[in-house]
Motif scaffolding. Structure first.
Motif: not given
Length: 55
Positions: A21-22, A31, A36, A25-26, A18-19
């Protein structure tokens, strides 16, 4: 014992994937579906630990 293992592994999977992925993304505006999917698998492990504890 199984409850604690599932909870720990599920949390680590969610934290790592999750980290990543974020962050991707940022910073890169990407994505990534594999990140995910791994996060969702970690979430399933974490929720499964709740059902193992109840039983």
């Amino acid at each position: 014992m199984l409850h604690n293992g599932l909870k720990y592994v599920g949390f680590l999977i969610m934290l790592i994937f999750g980290g990543v992925f974020l962050l991707r993304w940022f910073f890169h505006d990407e994505l990534l579906l594999d990140q995910l999917i791994a996060f969702v698998i970690g979430f399933i492990f974490y929720i499964a630990s709740l059902f193992v504890k109840v039983r």
